[in-house]
Scaffold this active site. Sequence first.
Site, PDB file in Angstrom:
ATOM      1  N   HIS A 120      74.048  52.101  13.400  1.00  0.00           N
ATOM      2  CA  HIS A 120      74.356  52.645  12.266  1.00  0.00           C
ATOM      3  C   HIS A 120      72.882  51.685  10.336  1.00  0.00           C
ATOM      4  O   HIS A 120      73.827  51.752   9.922  1.00  0.00           O
ATOM      5  CB  HIS A 120      75.882  52.831  11.242  1.00  0.00           C
ATOM      6  CG  HIS A 120      75.841  53.598  10.192  1.00  0.00           C
ATOM      7  ND1 HIS A 120      76.728  54.866  10.422  1.00  0.00           N
ATOM      8  CD2 HIS A 120      75.397  54.183   8.686  1.00  0.00           C
ATOM      9  CE1 HIS A 120      76.548  55.463   9.162  1.00  0.00           C
ATOM     10  NE2 HIS A 120      75.728  55.356   8.713  1.00  0.00           N
ATOM     11  N   GLY A 135      64.914  58.666  10.718  1.00  0.00           N
ATOM     12  CA  GLY A 135      65.060  58.669   9.770  1.00  0.00           C
ATOM     13  C   GLY A 135      64.409  58.633   8.666  1.00  0.00           C
ATOM     14  O   GLY A 135      63.578  59.031   7.881  1.00  0.00           O
ATOM     15  N   GLY A 170      65.400  52.174  13.193  1.00  0.00           N
ATOM     16  CA  GLY A 170      63.853  51.774  13.719  1.00  0.00           C
ATOM     17  C   GLY A 170      62.975  52.423  13.912  1.00  0.00           C
ATOM     18  O   GLY A 170      62.161  52.011  14.350  1.00  0.00           O
ATOM     19  N   LYS A 201      78.298  59.344  17.611  1.00  0.00           N
ATOM     20  CA  LYS A 201      77.419  58.349  16.790  1.00  0.00           C
ATOM     21  C   LYS A 201      78.187  56.874  16.577  1.00  0.00           C
ATOM     22  O   LYS A 201      78.790  56.718  15.744  1.00  0.00           O
ATOM     23  CB  LYS A 201      77.129  59.187  15.406  1.00  0.00           C
ATOM     24  CG  LYS A 201      75.837  58.719  15.546  1.00  0.00           C
ATOM     25  CD  LYS A 201      75.522  59.581  13.524  1.00  0.00           C
ATOM     26  CE  LYS A 201      74.470  58.207  13.353  1.00  0.00           C
ATOM     27  NZ  LYS A 201      74.695  56.992  12.285  1.00  0.00           N
TER      28      LYS A 201
END
Length: 295
Positions: free
Chosen positions: A193, A246, A225, A169
């Site tokens: 991130h 998220g 985003g 990641k």
Amino acid sequence: MSHPGDSNRITREYFDSLLLEMRHFDAVMPDTSFELYGHRFATPVMTAALSHLDKFGYHKDGMVELAKGARDANAVYWCGMGSFEELERITATGAKTIKICKPEADNAVVIEKLRHAHQCGCIAVGVDLDHAFNWKGEFDEIEGMPMRPKTLEDVNAFVAATPLPFIVKGVLSVVDTLKCIEAGVSGIVVSHHHGIMEFATPPLMVLPKIVEAAAGKLKIFVDCGVQTGYDAFKALALGANAVCVGQGLLEDLKKDGAAGGKAAIERITQQMVAAMSRTGTADVYNVDPTLVYRR
């Protein structure tokens, strides 16, 4: 108010600068089903690798509740930092889970966490390479644990330490993509991130070059985003296999727990269906990149 280098604002503006062509002949009802690492899911809309949701007031047991929501939506659940006990409770929900570890200075600690995730039944594991430094450019320290950047040899060792697919990641360049391929990585998350560096390239801006360089040798996921199904569809059109969401899930989680998490994933997926149906896109594996225009 955001400042000129706010990477989250820059990323949002880039998403919104991408427009979609409409195509109506021979349209069909879209199929959003998605296969990853031997498992079948209802949607390529996945959770992001979040951590410590209780500390931020989203839910007193937010990580486990969001896992339940992802399970009920038949979506992939990702999790970041947390105790062994928390991961055990997460995987006990039945959520198909990907565990992402921090780049701790002691590789033996990272490997121990990778092995524990395998024992818990996670479907994949990985390391968050972009969290080695703090905002000042110094080595980071999280909850008393020192972080360090990792070498190609380090990642080789992580890949060798687990039988599970290994994911890196925090990839935001062709250079790092090629190193991931060399290390035998199974997937990458194209991500800055949540604005960890000012003036960072929006993931979708660099995504086409990463997809070309990867040449199908690993799975490519997009983070940062993604708020709507239209954002997700644009990422798929530019070559991503799936997206991580998220912030777009958290208010629903805060309000309704697992049911809210499920509803948010399903809402974003339905928005993606709307984009697919109006662009002649039958499934998530064949999204035409020529549908996307830059305003």
